[in-house]
Design an enzyme around this catalytic site. Sequence first.
Site, PDB file in Angstrom:
ATOM      1  N   ALA A  29      45.218  -1.821  25.909  1.00  0.00           N
ATOM      2  CA  ALA A  29      44.059  -2.532  25.363  1.00  0.00           C
ATOM      3  C   ALA A  29      43.016  -2.702  26.461  1.00  0.00           C
ATOM      4  O   ALA A  29      43.117  -2.108  27.537  1.00  0.00           O
ATOM      5  CB  ALA A  29      44.492  -3.888  24.810  1.00  0.00           C
ATOM      6  N   ASN A  30      41.984  -3.498  26.213  1.00  0.00           N
ATOM      7  CA  ASN A  30      40.978  -3.796  27.232  1.00  0.00           C
ATOM      8  C   ASN A  30      40.501  -5.238  27.051  1.00  0.00           C
ATOM      9  O   ASN A  30      40.956  -5.935  26.160  1.00  0.00           O
ATOM     10  CB  ASN A  30      39.815  -2.789  27.159  1.00  0.00           C
ATOM     11  CG  ASN A  30      39.102  -2.837  25.830  1.00  0.00           C
ATOM     12  OD1 ASN A  30      38.496  -3.842  25.472  1.00  0.00           O
ATOM     13  ND2 ASN A  30      39.198  -1.755  25.068  1.00  0.00           N
ATOM     14  N   ARG A  31      39.593  -5.680  27.912  1.00  0.00           N
ATOM     15  CA  ARG A  31      39.226  -7.098  27.982  1.00  0.00           C
ATOM     16  C   ARG A  31      38.123  -7.514  27.016  1.00  0.00           C
ATOM     17  O   ARG A  31      37.609  -8.625  27.107  1.00  0.00           O
ATOM     18  CB  ARG A  31      38.805  -7.462  29.407  1.00  0.00           C
ATOM     19  CG  ARG A  31      39.905  -7.292  30.417  1.00  0.00           C
ATOM     20  CD  ARG A  31      39.485  -7.801  31.784  1.00  0.00           C
ATOM     21  NE  ARG A  31      40.441  -7.405  32.802  1.00  0.00           N
ATOM     22  CZ  ARG A  31      41.620  -7.990  32.984  1.00  0.00           C
ATOM     23  NH1 ARG A  31      41.970  -9.004  32.242  1.00  0.00           N
ATOM     24  NH2 ARG A  31      42.448  -7.560  33.929  1.00  0.00           N
ATOM     25  N   SER A  32      37.725  -6.643  26.103  1.00  0.00           N
ATOM     26  CA  SER A  32      36.666  -7.013  25.155  1.00  0.00           C
ATOM     27  C   SER A  32      37.091  -8.203  24.294  1.00  0.00           C
ATOM     28  O   SER A  32      38.190  -8.226  23.752  1.00  0.00           O
ATOM     29  CB  SER A  32      36.360  -5.816  24.250  1.00  0.00           C
ATOM     30  OG  SER A  32      35.553  -6.216  23.163  1.00  0.00           O
ATOM     31  N   ALA A  95      34.612  -1.899  21.998  1.00  0.00           N
ATOM     32  CA  ALA A  95      35.108  -1.298  23.233  1.00  0.00           C
ATOM     33  C   ALA A  95      36.318  -0.434  22.859  1.00  0.00           C
ATOM     34  O   ALA A  95      37.467  -0.826  23.020  1.00  0.00           O
ATOM     35  CB  ALA A  95      35.495  -2.380  24.235  1.00  0.00           C
TER      36      ALA A  95
END
Length: 221
Positions: A29-32, A95
């Site tokens: 995943a990512n930090r969005s 994102a």
Amino acid sequence: PGERPLAGKHVLVTAGPTHEPIDPVRYIANRSSGRQGFAIAAAAAKAGARVTLVHGPVAIPLPAGVTAVGVETARAMLAAVEAALPADIAIFSAAVADWRPATEASGKIKKDGSGQVAPLTMTENPDILATIGHRTSGRPGFVVGFAAETDALLDHARAKLARKGADLIVANDVSPGSGIMGGTENEVVLVTDDGADRWPRLGKDEVASRLIDWIAGRITP
Ligand code: C5P
């Protein structure tokens, strides 16, 4: 523009991260946070548009008055976007993970006791913005992309305009220390074929309402 400059328009917004499964219990995943996209969807609804918000897994409340479609992966996000078309305006603020594990293990991957770790093989995800931006039929009348960059912001944003078939790229600096990714403020530069327009650091809600006004000014005669 009047109070409801987007009355009668369908606005499609993507927001948040995607989760790309490794196995049934793990993902990439990512930090969005989804905050900027959710604020844009809310601002578009306030401007009178019918809004479809296609979003990845987020921990923030849904804006009122929009049709929300929750998805997990980039591939599911593309399918949901295509199902939501036609749209007058499409704003791709998600994102999206650029890559995903090439295969999803059907069971939880176990340590095998050898001390060796199997490499994770990745494959490219579909580029949702580019897929829609380059459509020859059924392309939304105005297509907006984001460019979250840590260096050479304007160069990358200008390249993205053409590569992704967008009418506008909203570029923002997500360098560590900017506090933007996952935060409540944003500092953006609007990049079009006509040039670049740098906005001051603003709350994400304020960026959203100004952006919707800016777009409404471009599309309504
Ligand atoms: O290439 P990059 O990921 O920086 O491009 C960012 C823009 O493209 C954003 O508008 C993002 O929502 C969109 N994008 C997408 N699908 C992808 C990757 C990015 O729609 N797979």
